[in-house]
Design a protein around this motif. Structure first.
Motif, short mmCIF file in Angstrom:
data_model
loop_
_atom_site.label_atom_id
_atom_site.label_comp_id
_atom_site.label_asym_id
_atom_site.label_seq_id
_atom_site.Cartn_x
_atom_site.Cartn_y
_atom_site.Cartn_z
N PHE A 436 0.81 -1.27 -0.01
CA PHE A 436 0.03 -0.11 0.16
C PHE A 436 0.92 1.29 -0.07
CE2 PHE A 436 -3.58 -2.17 2.46
CZ PHE A 436 -3.91 -3.03 1.65
N GLU A 437 0.43 2.11 -0.63
CA GLU A 437 1.14 3.59 -0.80
C GLU A 437 0.15 4.77 -1.18
OE1 GLU A 437 4.64 3.91 -3.00
OE2 GLU A 437 5.74 2.26 -2.53
N GLN A 438 0.68 5.77 -0.66
CA GLN A 438 -0.07 7.21 -1.13
C GLN A 438 0.68 8.12 -1.80
OE1 GLN A 438 -1.19 7.78 3.31
NE2 GLN A 438 -3.53 7.42 2.62
N GLY A 439 -0.04 9.04 -2.32
CA GLY A 439 0.64 9.85 -3.09
C GLY A 439 0.62 9.57 -4.83
N ASP A 440 0.12 8.45 -5.00
CA ASP A 440 0.04 8.05 -6.45
C ASP A 440 1.24 8.09 -7.37
OD1 ASP A 440 -1.64 7.13 -8.63
OD2 ASP A 440 -2.28 9.25 -9.38
N ASN A 441 2.14 7.35 -6.97
CA ASN A 441 3.49 7.16 -7.68
C ASN A 441 4.00 5.97 -7.86
OD1 ASN A 441 4.21 10.19 -7.57
ND2 ASN A 441 4.25 9.64 -5.18
N ILE A 442 3.12 4.95 -7.34
CA ILE A 442 3.56 3.38 -7.74
C ILE A 442 3.20 3.03 -8.86
CG2 ILE A 442 3.86 3.13 -5.18
CD1 ILE A 442 1.46 1.37 -5.39
N ARG A 443 3.86 1.93 -9.42
CA ARG A 443 3.45 1.41 -10.75
C ARG A 443 3.66 -0.33 -10.49
NH1 ARG A 443 6.79 5.39 -11.53
NH2 ARG A 443 6.00 7.26 -12.93
N GLY A 444 2.86 -0.98 -10.85
CA GLY A 444 3.09 -2.47 -10.93
C GLY A 444 1.80 -3.21 -11.31
N LYS A 445 1.41 -4.31 -10.82
CA LYS A 445 0.29 -5.09 -11.05
C LYS A 445 -0.49 -5.61 -9.82
CE LYS A 445 2.78 -9.39 -12.18
NZ LYS A 445 2.85 -10.49 -12.88
N VAL A 446 -1.54 -6.15 -9.87
CA VAL A 446 -2.21 -6.66 -8.97
C VAL A 446 -3.30 -7.61 -9.42
CG1 VAL A 446 -3.71 -4.96 -8.49
CG2 VAL A 446 -3.14 -6.33 -6.68
N SER A 447 -3.65 -8.72 -8.77
CA SER A 447 -4.71 -9.73 -9.16
C SER A 447 -6.11 -9.16 -8.98
CB SER A 447 -4.50 -11.01 -8.42
OG SER A 447 -5.38 -11.84 -8.70
N ARG A 448 -6.96 -9.42 -9.76
CA ARG A 448 -8.49 -8.95 -9.24
C ARG A 448 -8.91 -10.10 -7.99
NH1 ARG A 448 -8.05 -8.49 -15.10
NH2 ARG A 448 -9.08 -6.55 -15.72
N GLU A 449 -8.17 -11.05 -7.81
CA GLU A 449 -8.57 -11.72 -6.95
C GLU A 449 -8.23 -11.17 -5.43
OE1 GLU A 449 -10.35 -14.79 -6.69
OE2 GLU A 449 -10.36 -15.35 -8.69
N ASP A 450 -6.89 -10.56 -5.56
CA ASP A 450 -6.57 -9.87 -4.32
C ASP A 450 -7.29 -8.71 -3.92
OD1 ASP A 450 -4.74 -11.66 -3.46
OD2 ASP A 450 -3.24 -11.01 -4.68
N ILE A 451 -7.88 -7.79 -4.96
CA ILE A 451 -8.51 -6.63 -5.14
C ILE A 451 -9.72 -7.03 -4.29
CG2 ILE A 451 -9.46 -4.76 -6.23
CD1 ILE A 451 -6.55 -4.33 -5.55
N ALA A 452 -10.36 -7.96 -4.82
CA ALA A 452 -11.94 -8.41 -4.52
C ALA A 452 -11.67 -8.72 -2.81
CB ALA A 452 -12.33 -9.54 -5.23
N GLU A 453 -10.58 -9.51 -2.41
CA GLU A 453 -10.52 -9.61 -0.96
C GLU A 453 -10.48 -8.62 -0.29
OE1 GLU A 453 -10.21 -12.09 2.54
OE2 GLU A 453 -11.10 -12.51 0.24
N LEU A 454 -9.42 -7.65 -0.93
CA LEU A 454 -9.35 -6.47 -0.07
C LEU A 454 -10.50 -5.54 0.12
CD1 LEU A 454 -7.51 -4.35 1.28
CD2 LEU A 454 -6.75 -3.54 -1.35
N CYS A 455 -11.45 -5.74 -0.76
CA CYS A 455 -12.75 -4.76 -0.69
C CYS A 455 -13.54 -5.45 0.43
CB CYS A 455 -13.55 -4.97 -2.09
SG CYS A 455 -12.90 -3.88 -3.45
N VAL A 456 -13.59 -6.75 0.49
CA VAL A 456 -14.31 -7.37 1.50
C VAL A 456 -13.78 -7.11 2.89
CG1 VAL A 456 -15.09 -9.61 2.47
CG2 VAL A 456 -15.17 -9.31 -0.08
N GLN A 457 -12.47 -7.41 3.00
CA GLN A 457 -11.77 -7.17 4.44
C GLN A 457 -11.86 -5.75 4.88
OE1 GLN A 457 -7.61 -8.47 4.68
NE2 GLN A 457 -8.21 -10.40 3.62
N VAL A 458 -11.75 -4.80 4.04
CA VAL A 458 -11.83 -3.38 4.58
C VAL A 458 -13.22 -2.86 5.11
CG1 VAL A 458 -10.12 -2.30 3.04
CG2 VAL A 458 -12.47 -2.29 2.45
#
Length: 493
Positions: A436-458
């Motif tokens: 996790f970062e803030q400031g909108d500077n990072i680049r990369g990739k992430v799985s839709r599976e992990d984003i879905a899990e993150l939405c539920v956890q928060v």
């Protein structure tokens, strides 16, 4: 004393029925199931700490949205999916989510009924982007984050990313309940498990003849009947079966009852033990005839009792282990004192809801945006190093610019929110370490599976309230969500 000749005949059959319903005598309960044709596994047993309240998922048929729905259902949430085509959605999502038709770009479809009993919204909507080629094989590669296919937008980004999000969040702000509340029972929208959870416990268990019951009428639970002082009786009540798993209300101040009564004084009990005849925590409250009132039951004011006798050395209630609730009308108050607002005969108490109040605020609106939303036009940006969405923002209808405007609408809504900005989304397997970062500077990739899990956890994380952050896949073992959130700064009000 009552003359033996004046005693009313005791209903032994109703006594057995009560014990069987609450499974005090398992043998009788098994016989009841056998003769009534009930399966041994009662799927309508009380569900205890099953997540309460409904989660509304917008964009439920999208790549992330359908994964969010699946995880919510697996996690014990009640899920309502906002879709444009319910038939198509049913084929994709199955039977475990309630479907409601609507469109975030058409505010008239975002009605109160859409948000009924909703505790939080997860927004997975987005402008459809596809390769210009449109070839199936090419599209699969595009969704894996491969960058050498020219993309094109299918929708109008301003309408979807800004106006649509603004419509949705404004409707949510209008209809959602307070962020520090937790709905435990909502009788305005009763589910099957509610109908099978509550039953009558009258003084028949002590030899009396009072009789009561619970009915679901006019979007309320009606506790009504006739209370009698014959046979030294004088109470009627309704009670839940013991929850399979206890309800955890740690961090809340108390319970709020929304009721309409008849001017009598009632009691509300909470039990933290599984014993049928054990310690209970009691609170007495007066009603006003035919008037809706909110009754606050602070946990600190509950009185530990055993059969209406106060326990001077009773321990404070353990709010993490709530096993059952009960409403009662009794001629007795405590320790032999009489209820000053009691009279035998007919009575009626309508119950609309039972809520926990005064808890830590949780996110009410979780939305998926995108890393890079602040980069188009930012001084010093080297476009050659940026992902395609940043480089081609203008050609794609200003998609990132409008996503940022949509974020602003969420931040200005007054709701507690979490804005997740994923880097390039892929179809890879989940379970990766996240950064996790803030400031909108990072680049990369992430799985839709992990984003879905993150939405539920928060949804269950107070520390996720009013945060905007970027996320990408990392290396090595992942930290738990609470630790990842610790290093983030909340958005300024």
């Amino acid at each position: 004393m009552t003359n033996q000749n004046n005693r009313t005949q005791w209903d032994f059959g109703r006594f057995i029925q009560t014990l069987a319903y609450f499974e005090v005598i398992p043998f009788f309960n098994c016989l009841q199931r056998l003769f009534q044709g009930r399966a041994k596994d009662n799927k309508h047993r009380p569900l205890g700490d099953k997540k309460v309240g409904t989660i509304l998922v917008a964009g439920a048929t999208g790549g992330v949205g359908k994964r969010v729905v699946r995880r919510l259902v697996e996690g014990g949430y009640k899920v309502r999916s906002l879709v444009r085509d319910s038939q198509r959605a049913k084929e994709m999502l199955g039977e475990n989510t309630e479907l409601v038709e609507g469109d975030i770009t058409i505010p008239e479809t975002l009605t109160e009924q859409v948000f009924k009993d909703v505790s939080a919204v997860v927004c997975c909507t987005g402008t459809r982007v596809q390769p210009v080629e449109g070839d199936t094989a090419d599209r699969a590669k595009y969704y894996q984050g491969i960058k050498f296919y020219m993309p094109e937008v299918v929708d109008v980004p301003e309408v979807v990313e800004y106006q649509g999000i603004k419509n949705l969040v404004q409707a949510a702000a209008k209809y959602l309940s307070k962020a520090d509340e937790k709905v435990v029972f909502d009788f305005t929208n009763p589910s099957t498990d509610i109908k099978e959870t509550w039953g009558a416990v009258d003084d028949v268990v002590m030899g009396g003849v009072s009789q009561s019951g619970i009915q679901l009428v006019e979007e309320t639970a009606l506790f009504a009947g006739n209370v009698s002082i014959q046979n030294s009786g004088g109470f009627a009540s309704i009670r839940t079966k013991n929850f399979d798993t206890p309800i955890n209300l740690t961090g809340y101040e108390g319970v709020e009852l929304r009721v309409r009564g008849d001017g009598k004084r009632y009691k509300f009990f909470i039990r933290t033990q599984t014993q049928w005849d054990g310690v209970a925590y009691s609170y007495s409250f007066d009603t006003q005839p035919n008037t809706w009132i909110n009754v606050h039951v602070p946990f600190a004011d509950l009185i530990p009792v055993f059969r209406a006798k106060t326990l001077q050395d009773g321990e404070p209630i353990n709010t993490s282990q709530i096993r059952s609730f009960q409403f009662m009308l009794s001629k007795f108050e405590y320790d032999g004192g009489l209820n000053p607002h009691f009279s035998p005969g007919g009575f009626a108490l309508q119950i609309e809801s039972i809520k926990a109040y005064g808890g830590a605020s949780l996110p009410q609106f979780v939305t998926i945006s995108s890393a890079g939303v602040t980069r188009p036009g930012r001084p010093g940006i080297n476009l050659e190093e940026e992902p395609p969405a940043v480089r081609m923002n203008d050609q794609l209808g200003g998609i990132l610019t409008w996503k940022l405007r949509g974020e602003d609408a969420v931040r200005e809504s007054g709701l507690h929110y979490t804005i997740i900005r994923p880097c390039a989304l892929t179809e890879e397997a989940g379970g990766k370490a996240l950064i996790f970062e803030q400031g909108d500077n990072i680049r990369g990739k992430v799985s839709r599976e992990d984003i879905a899990e993150l939405c539920v956890q928060v949804l269950e994380q107070p520390k996720a309230c009013n945060l905007t952050f970027e996320v990408k896949e990392g290396d090595g073992a992942g930290a738990d969500l609470e630790n990842l959130l610790l290093g983030l700064q909340r958005d300024r009000a």
